[in-house]
Enzyme design. Structure first.
Site, PDB file in Angstrom:
ATOM      1  N   ASP A  18      -2.691  49.070  30.099  1.00  0.00           N
ATOM      2  CA  ASP A  18      -1.785  48.929  28.849  1.00  0.00           C
ATOM      3  C   ASP A  18      -0.334  48.961  29.268  1.00  0.00           C
ATOM      4  O   ASP A  18       0.307  49.139  28.418  1.00  0.00           O
ATOM      5  CB  ASP A  18      -2.439  50.455  28.192  1.00  0.00           C
ATOM      6  CG  ASP A  18      -2.010  51.594  29.013  1.00  0.00           C
ATOM      7  OD1 ASP A  18      -1.717  51.422  30.276  1.00  0.00           O
ATOM      8  OD2 ASP A  18      -2.208  52.581  28.568  1.00  0.00           O
ATOM      9  N   SER A  19      -0.111  48.919  30.493  1.00  0.00           N
ATOM     10  CA  SER A  19       1.159  48.228  30.893  1.00  0.00           C
ATOM     11  C   SER A  19       1.515  47.079  29.967  1.00  0.00           C
ATOM     12  O   SER A  19       2.803  46.635  29.834  1.00  0.00           O
ATOM     13  CB  SER A  19       1.572  48.078  32.233  1.00  0.00           C
ATOM     14  OG  SER A  19       0.492  47.207  32.562  1.00  0.00           O
ATOM     15  N   ASP A  57      -7.981  48.953  30.371  1.00  0.00           N
ATOM     16  CA  ASP A  57      -7.325  50.124  30.034  1.00  0.00           C
ATOM     17  C   ASP A  57      -7.990  50.785  28.567  1.00  0.00           C
ATOM     18  O   ASP A  57      -7.818  49.887  27.647  1.00  0.00           O
ATOM     19  CB  ASP A  57      -5.727  50.108  30.055  1.00  0.00           C
ATOM     20  CG  ASP A  57      -5.287  50.889  31.526  1.00  0.00           C
ATOM     21  OD1 ASP A  57      -6.121  51.348  32.176  1.00  0.00           O
ATOM     22  OD2 ASP A  57      -4.193  50.475  31.593  1.00  0.00           O
ATOM     23  N   LYS A  65     -10.715  51.852  32.076  1.00  0.00           N
ATOM     24  CA  LYS A  65     -10.024  52.859  32.966  1.00  0.00           C
ATOM     25  C   LYS A  65      -9.286  53.896  31.928  1.00  0.00           C
ATOM     26  O   LYS A  65      -8.901  53.479  30.810  1.00  0.00           O
ATOM     27  CB  LYS A  65      -8.955  52.241  33.721  1.00  0.00           C
ATOM     28  CG  LYS A  65      -7.897  53.363  34.711  1.00  0.00           C
ATOM     29  CD  LYS A  65      -7.016  52.664  35.438  1.00  0.00           C
ATOM     30  CE  LYS A  65      -5.776  52.035  35.019  1.00  0.00           C
ATOM     31  NZ  LYS A  65      -5.068  52.860  34.416  1.00  0.00           N
ATOM     32  N   GLU A  67      -6.859  57.928  31.571  1.00  0.00           N
ATOM     33  CA  GLU A  67      -6.085  58.677  32.407  1.00  0.00           C
ATOM     34  C   GLU A  67      -6.585  59.979  32.175  1.00  0.00           C
ATOM     35  O   GLU A  67      -7.056  60.520  31.183  1.00  0.00           O
ATOM     36  CB  GLU A  67      -4.746  58.590  31.936  1.00  0.00           C
ATOM     37  CG  GLU A  67      -4.086  57.073  31.986  1.00  0.00           C
ATOM     38  CD  GLU A  67      -2.938  56.881  31.516  1.00  0.00           C
ATOM     39  OE1 GLU A  67      -2.136  57.847  31.146  1.00  0.00           O
ATOM     40  OE2 GLU A  67      -2.194  55.775  31.633  1.00  0.00           O
ATOM     41  N   GLU A  80      -1.420  57.200  41.035  1.00  0.00           N
ATOM     42  CA  GLU A  80       0.049  56.494  40.749  1.00  0.00           C
ATOM     43  C   GLU A  80       1.026  57.579  40.920  1.00  0.00           C
ATOM     44  O   GLU A  80       1.008  58.520  40.306  1.00  0.00           O
ATOM     45  CB  GLU A  80      -0.116  56.005  39.228  1.00  0.00           C
ATOM     46  CG  GLU A  80       1.311  55.301  38.848  1.00  0.00           C
ATOM     47  CD  GLU A  80       1.518  54.642  37.617  1.00  0.00           C
ATOM     48  OE1 GLU A  80       0.500  54.555  36.848  1.00  0.00           O
ATOM     49  OE2 GLU A  80       2.750  54.259  37.190  1.00  0.00           O
TER      50      GLU A  80
HETATM   51  O1  KIV Z   1      -1.343  50.070  32.785  1.00  0.00           O
HETATM   52  C1  KIV Z   1      -1.379  49.630  34.126  1.00  0.00           C
HETATM   53  O2  KIV Z   1      -0.796  48.598  34.585  1.00  0.00           O
HETATM   54  C2  KIV Z   1      -1.750  50.616  34.995  1.00  0.00           C
HETATM   55  C3  KIV Z   1      -1.375  50.303  36.379  1.00  0.00           C
HETATM   56  C4  KIV Z   1       0.160  50.681  36.634  1.00  0.00           C
HETATM   57  C5  KIV Z   1      -2.101  51.196  37.421  1.00  0.00           C
HETATM   58  O3  KIV Z   1      -2.352  51.618  34.611  1.00  0.00           O
END
Ligand code: KIV
Length: 304
Positions: free
Chosen positions: A64-65, A103, A133, A135, A202
């Site tokens: 989600d970056s 994510d 993924k 959090e 992280e």
């Molecule tokens: O969103 C992302 O790119 C991430 C990585 C930094 C692990 O969660």
């Protein structure tokens, strides 16, 4: 029988095309067991994912970056399920070997277990992800358990979890006090117990990441967590030098693609303005008779 196509039998390649193996949650686990470091990079679009996949990276994360590096938001919080599905589908169409992890965006799994399962399912059904993924530690274990029960592998994410930026008061290294470090170890054990197939660590001290890695049977994938993890993940724009401004201490620039792009774009501007581009080799020809006829018809100066 001259025109009959000659059939040749390709030797069986158990690792898939181009000698690359298909990566799965199981092969990542095997890598931990054999000490073969796991490589993971983010990707958000077809072209980049194809390059990353062809290089043989084990896993591609549609992080989600993307909210920051693709959409220009200040943090990951505004990213929607629609954004994630759109980018995950583009990456899935490109990747033939990498394990595709998508994510779950902010508020797609926090509200209820049902919503978490429903949204994880969308990332698989509509996006083509192999795993999702999310959090958090003990507080998301019921989500992890339910999603895994729905046959979707889950990668957990602990430490400096960006969706909690407002709780942390910024992007700050986590787990530096005894209590916080202990909490992270306990969280790591909880998410493993809940069925996570791997965990991203992280922004935590390297020695703490090493303890967690040794305690877990599932692989740890570090970002800003030192080289004691079972693998590493980076945002590709960071590691290829495409991002400008502040870069985190843990980012290593493996190439300066931004510079190469700037050079190429400047050359394009200059050559277009000077008329050097397009040259003859970039141009389609037409029969002289036809063009001369057209010139006559439309009263242009004849070709010499
Ligand atoms: O969103 C992302 O790119 C991430 C990585 C930094 C692990 O969660």
């Amino acid at each position: 029988m001259e025109n009959q196509t000659k059939l040749t039998v390709q030797p069986e390649n158990k690792q898939g095309g181009k000698g690359l193996r298909k990566n799965t949650a199981t092969t990542l686990m095997q890598q931990k067991q054999s000490g073969d470091k796991i490589t993971m990079l983010t990707a958000y679009d077809y072209t980049t994912a194809k390059i990353i996949d062809e290089c043989g990276v084990n896993s591609i994360l549609i992080g989600d970056s993307l909210g920051m590096v693709m959409m220009g938001y200040e943090n990951t919080l505004p990213v929607t399920m629609e954004d994630m599905i759109h980018h995950t589908a583009a990456v899935s169409r490109a990747a033939e070997h990498a394990f595709i992890v998508a994510d779950m965006p902010f508020m797609s799994y926090q509200v209820s277990v049902e919503e978490a399962v429903f949204n994880a399912g969308r990332l698989v059904k509509e996006g083509g992800a192999h795993a999702v993924k999310l959090e958090g530690g003990a507080q998301v274990c019921d989500r992890i358990r339910a999603i895994v029960n729905a046959a979707v592998p889950v990668v957990a994410h602990l430490g400096l979890t960006p969706q909690s930026v407002n709780v942390f008061g910024g992007f700050k290294v986590q787990g530096k006090s005894f209590d916080k470090a202990k909490q992270l170890i306990e969280d790591a054990l909880s998410i493993q117990q809940a069925g996570a197939c791997a965990v991203v660590l992280e922004g935590i001290p390297a020695e703490l990441a090493k303890i967690i890695t040794n305690k877990l049977s599932i692989p740890t994938i570090g970002i800003g967590a030192g080289n004691g993890c079972d693998g590493q993940v980076l945002v590709y724009q960071d590691m290829l030098g495409l991002t400008t401004g502040h870069t985190a201490k843990f980012v290593k620039r493996f190439a300066n693609v931004g510079e190469v792009m700037r050079q190429g774009i400047n050359d394009y501007i200059n050559e277009t303005k000077s008329g050097d581009f397009p040259a003859a080799e970039h141009t389609y020809a037409i029969d002289d008779d036809i063009i001369n006829q057209l010139i006559k018809e439309y009263d242009q100066v004849e070709n010499s």
